[in-house]
Enzyme design. Structure first.
Site, PDB file in Angstrom:
ATOM      1  N   TRP A 136       0.841  -1.150   0.024  1.00  0.00           N
ATOM      2  CA  TRP A 136       0.067   0.022  -0.083  1.00  0.00           C
ATOM      3  C   TRP A 136       0.871   1.218  -0.239  1.00  0.00           C
ATOM      4  O   TRP A 136       0.436   2.165  -0.223  1.00  0.00           O
ATOM      5  CB  TRP A 136      -0.806   0.192   1.320  1.00  0.00           C
ATOM      6  CG  TRP A 136      -0.246  -0.082   2.463  1.00  0.00           C
ATOM      7  CD1 TRP A 136      -0.048  -1.362   3.206  1.00  0.00           C
ATOM      8  CD2 TRP A 136       0.651   0.460   3.282  1.00  0.00           C
ATOM      9  NE1 TRP A 136       1.008  -1.298   4.180  1.00  0.00           N
ATOM     10  CE2 TRP A 136       1.107  -0.247   4.547  1.00  0.00           C
ATOM     11  CE3 TRP A 136       0.887   2.061   3.303  1.00  0.00           C
ATOM     12  CZ2 TRP A 136       1.995   0.711   5.374  1.00  0.00           C
ATOM     13  CZ3 TRP A 136       1.961   2.770   4.094  1.00  0.00           C
ATOM     14  CH2 TRP A 136       2.371   1.856   5.194  1.00  0.00           C
TER      15      TRP A 136
ATOM     16  N   LYS B 206      -2.500  -8.301  -8.143  1.00  0.00           N
ATOM     17  CA  LYS B 206      -3.249  -8.286  -6.762  1.00  0.00           C
ATOM     18  C   LYS B 206      -2.822  -6.930  -5.980  1.00  0.00           C
ATOM     19  O   LYS B 206      -1.749  -6.808  -5.266  1.00  0.00           O
ATOM     20  CB  LYS B 206      -3.264  -9.447  -5.980  1.00  0.00           C
ATOM     21  CG  LYS B 206      -4.367  -9.431  -4.959  1.00  0.00           C
ATOM     22  CD  LYS B 206      -3.910 -10.087  -3.536  1.00  0.00           C
ATOM     23  CE  LYS B 206      -3.028  -9.038  -2.546  1.00  0.00           C
ATOM     24  NZ  LYS B 206      -3.820  -7.900  -2.183  1.00  0.00           N
ATOM     25  N   PRO B 207      -3.567  -5.879  -5.979  1.00  0.00           N
ATOM     26  CA  PRO B 207      -2.880  -4.670  -5.322  1.00  0.00           C
ATOM     27  C   PRO B 207      -3.325  -4.838  -3.793  1.00  0.00           C
ATOM     28  O   PRO B 207      -4.162  -5.544  -3.563  1.00  0.00           O
ATOM     29  CB  PRO B 207      -3.780  -3.336  -5.924  1.00  0.00           C
ATOM     30  CG  PRO B 207      -4.794  -4.249  -6.289  1.00  0.00           C
ATOM     31  CD  PRO B 207      -4.766  -5.525  -6.922  1.00  0.00           C
TER      32      PRO B 207
ATOM     33  N   GLU C 218      10.748  -8.246  -3.103  1.00  0.00           N
ATOM     34  CA  GLU C 218      10.983  -6.875  -2.625  1.00  0.00           C
ATOM     35  C   GLU C 218      10.445  -6.830  -1.175  1.00  0.00           C
ATOM     36  O   GLU C 218       9.470  -6.623  -1.038  1.00  0.00           O
ATOM     37  CB  GLU C 218      10.527  -6.023  -3.450  1.00  0.00           C
ATOM     38  CG  GLU C 218      11.149  -6.135  -4.831  1.00  0.00           C
ATOM     39  CD  GLU C 218      12.475  -5.474  -5.274  1.00  0.00           C
ATOM     40  OE1 GLU C 218      12.916  -5.020  -4.047  1.00  0.00           O
ATOM     41  OE2 GLU C 218      13.068  -5.926  -6.083  1.00  0.00           O
TER      42      GLU C 218
ATOM     43  N   ARG D 206      10.515  10.834   3.193  1.00  0.00           N
ATOM     44  CA  ARG D 206       9.856  10.538   2.326  1.00  0.00           C
ATOM     45  C   ARG D 206       8.585   9.561   2.719  1.00  0.00           C
ATOM     46  O   ARG D 206       8.938   8.452   3.217  1.00  0.00           O
ATOM     47  CB  ARG D 206      10.629   9.770   1.505  1.00  0.00           C
ATOM     48  CG  ARG D 206       9.819   9.325   0.090  1.00  0.00           C
ATOM     49  CD  ARG D 206      11.280   9.190  -1.157  1.00  0.00           C
ATOM     50  NE  ARG D 206      10.729   8.508  -2.473  1.00  0.00           N
ATOM     51  CZ  ARG D 206      11.021   7.376  -2.701  1.00  0.00           C
ATOM     52  NH1 ARG D 206      11.975   6.617  -2.137  1.00  0.00           N
ATOM     53  NH2 ARG D 206      10.545   6.882  -4.005  1.00  0.00           N
TER      54      ARG D 206
ATOM     55  N   CYS E 258      10.291   1.101   2.448  1.00  0.00           N
ATOM     56  CA  CYS E 258      11.247   0.177   2.692  1.00  0.00           C
ATOM     57  C   CYS E 258      12.752   0.727   2.674  1.00  0.00           C
ATOM     58  O   CYS E 258      13.545   0.241   3.328  1.00  0.00           O
ATOM     59  CB  CYS E 258      11.020  -1.107   1.581  1.00  0.00           C
ATOM     60  SG  CYS E 258      11.239  -0.541  -0.221  1.00  0.00           S
TER      61      CYS E 258
ATOM     62  N   GLU F  48      11.379  -2.472  11.635  1.00  0.00           N
ATOM     63  CA  GLU F  48      11.008  -1.561  10.746  1.00  0.00           C
ATOM     64  C   GLU F  48      10.149  -0.540  11.371  1.00  0.00           C
ATOM     65  O   GLU F  48       8.872  -0.979  11.716  1.00  0.00           O
ATOM     66  CB  GLU F  48      10.253  -2.056   9.534  1.00  0.00           C
ATOM     67  CG  GLU F  48      10.814  -1.816   8.083  1.00  0.00           C
ATOM     68  CD  GLU F  48      10.199  -2.248   7.224  1.00  0.00           C
ATOM     69  OE1 GLU F  48       9.275  -3.358   7.124  1.00  0.00           O
ATOM     70  OE2 GLU F  48      10.329  -1.923   6.056  1.00  0.00           O
TER      71      GLU F  48
END
Ligand code: NAD
Length: 486
Positions: free
Chosen positions: A157, A181-182, A257, A285, A291, A388
């Protein structure tokens, strides 16, 4: 403007075989505005049956698509590039609404994402094999490149458009068909993109888009089908691991990724003001929801106080608010869960001894906002250094030697991006060689570029998107042995 102004009524359906349609059973799901939680649109919710229809369409289109002239595929991408440029503002508004980022950031993403269409329109006509003599003499060795075949793309997203174009661009160029598939939190940009590619002349069935709330069921069903020949996933390491395990049965080609935990390393010889500028980009940003976001600031003890104060001053001046409002620098995070997770990391770091120089809390009121935050004296073992953050928080840890900086930087399972600030060229080269990551920014807080190979090592995944490497992910090599005398 509303999402309905950019997407027509039919365009909130599934895009399968070149047509818009409802999901089996007519189910839909809501897409929310993270600035206030309101419903922006309802989108068709694909079932496993719909996903199999999408794969059927991709498989049916594959052979014909693979036979098209590279120039033809190139020109479709180029037309899509022009259409996206012409509609950049609308696409940016749509993404700002569904994802929360400011209009300026969303325009930046449209421009960045669109570069993959331009780059791969240029690469489509440069796919080539080789012809060489057998080293032993006599016979010849030929290689021929062919598209890998129907692909499944699963996207996150945080960059709703660019994470799609990075996969769709090279797949179109190589002659692959695809099922996309978003992310269910932000499907609207991908639906808009499907309409644009159709308008640009992409044949029916080459691109199929299936928004869904049943991600795991659908990817499991598609990956169990041996007609699917490639899976490219961008998202969290946990889901990536699951998909790699699932790929063991049919063995499609796989690109991953995944997550990052980028160190931002500032040496005592660096230009501190330039580092603050770079840090603002590397950290802020996409509100820190990238990521590649600088996750750990490793700063030499001699310049740590100066850097921290200057960064805190800049961060403290940022205006937090709705991404579509004028003057706003930082939009909301994607959902409430994200705010709670960021806040917990900050609270734990403070408990471990960190000091808050600015921010450190979520503002009251509707929406999923978090104040830009700078933490100093962060304990190296605090969880904020191993997870993260995915939010606007800069935790600063100090070091005194280069060896210590390298050891700390590499002390993570991730290996996506790293940033190094130094004026010493030989140190910069040593760092680039010793950091365990796929990408290094030297005196630069922005590394993403369609012409460069984007990707990671270790738990950040494998495979590269963009650059000359990007198209190879969508090509198979057939070696042809020719006898002597031919
Ligand atoms: P996520 O893994 O939760 O979701 C990513 C996608 O996978 C979504 O489309 C989601 O619907 C789908 N998904 C979720 N569970 C699934 C399952 N069991 N099977 C199949 N699909 C499933 O990640 P996210 O929260 O959407 O995105 C944030 C993550 O993505 C972060 O870790 C970030 O670092 C990473 N990311 C990586 C890159 C990169 O290029 N390395 C780029 C952007 C984001």
């Amino acid at each position: 403007m509303s999402a309905h102004d950019v997407l027509g009524p039919g365009q909130k359906g599934l895009f399968i075989g070149g047509s818009w349609r409802e999901a089996e059973g007519g189910e839909t799901f809501a897409v929310h505005d993270p600035a206030d939680g309101s419903v922006l649109a309802r989108v068709a919710d694909a079932t496993v049956g719909d996903a199999m229809d999408a794969l059927d369409a991709a498989v049916a289109a594959q052979a014909g698509w693979a036979r098209t002239a590279p120039r033809h595929r190139s020109e479709i991408l180029r037309r899509a590039f022009e259409l996206i440029n012409a509609r950049a503002h609308d696409l940016a508004e749509l993404m700002s609404l569904e994802m929360g980022k400011t209009i300026a950031e969303a325009k930046g993403e449209v421009a960045y994402g669109n570069e993959f269409f331009r780059w791969f329109s240029e690469e489509a006509v440069r796919i080539h094999g080789r012809w060489m003599q057998n080293p032993a003499g006599g016979s010849r060795l030929l290689t021929v490149k062919k598209p890998v075949g129907p692909c499944l793309f699963v996207t996150p997203w945080n960059f709703p458009l660019a994470m799609g174009t990075r996969k769709i661009g090279p797949a179109v160029a190589a002659g692959c068909t695809m099922v996309v598939k978003p992310a269910e939190l932000t499907p609207l940009a991908m639906l808009a993109l499907a309409g644009i590619l159709a308008e640009a002349g992409l044949p029916d069935g080459v691109l199929n888009v299936i928004p869904t709330t049943r991600a795991a069921d659908i990817s499991t069903a598609l990956m169990a089908d041996d007609r699917l020949r490639k899976v490219s996933f961008t998202g969290s390491t946990a889901v990536g691991r699951q998909l790699v395990r699932q790929s063991a049965d049919q063995l499609p080609r796989v690109s991953m990724e995944l997550g990052g935990n980028a160190p931002f390393i500032l040496f005592e010889d660096a230009d501190v003001d330039a580092a603050v500028e770079g840090a603002m980009v590397a950290k802020m940003r996409n509100m820190g929801e990238a990521c590649t976001a600088a996750n750990r600031f490793l700063v030499h003890a001699d310049v740590a106080q100066e850097f921290a104060e200057k960064l805190a001053t800049r961060m403290g001046k940022l205006v937090v608010g709705r991404g579509q409002d004028a003057g706003v620098d930082v939009g909301p995070l994607i959902e409430e869960k994200a705010v709670r997770s960021v806040d917990q990391l900050v609270t734990d770091a403070v408990h471990d001894g960190a000091r808050v120089l600015t921010g450190g809390t979520a503002p009251d009121g509707p929406g999923f906002f978090y104040r830009p935050t700078v933490l100093i004296d962060v304990h190296p073992e605090s969880e904020i250094n191993s997870r993260e953050i995915f939010g606007p928080v800069a935790p600063i840890v100090t070091f005194t030697t280069e060896e210590e900086a390298v050891a700390r930087a590499n002390a993570t399972e991730y290996g996506l991006a790293a940033y190094v600030y130094t004026r010493d060229l030989s140190r910069a080269i040593r760092m680039a060689e010793s950091l365990e990551c796929g990408m290094v920014g030297i005196n630069s807080g922005l590394i993403s570029n369609a012409a460069a190979p984007f990707g990671g090592v270790k738990a950040s995944g494998f495979g590269r998107e963009g650059g000359f490497e990007g198209i190879e992910e969508y090509l198979e090599t057939t070696y042809v042995a020719l006898p002597a005398g031919w």
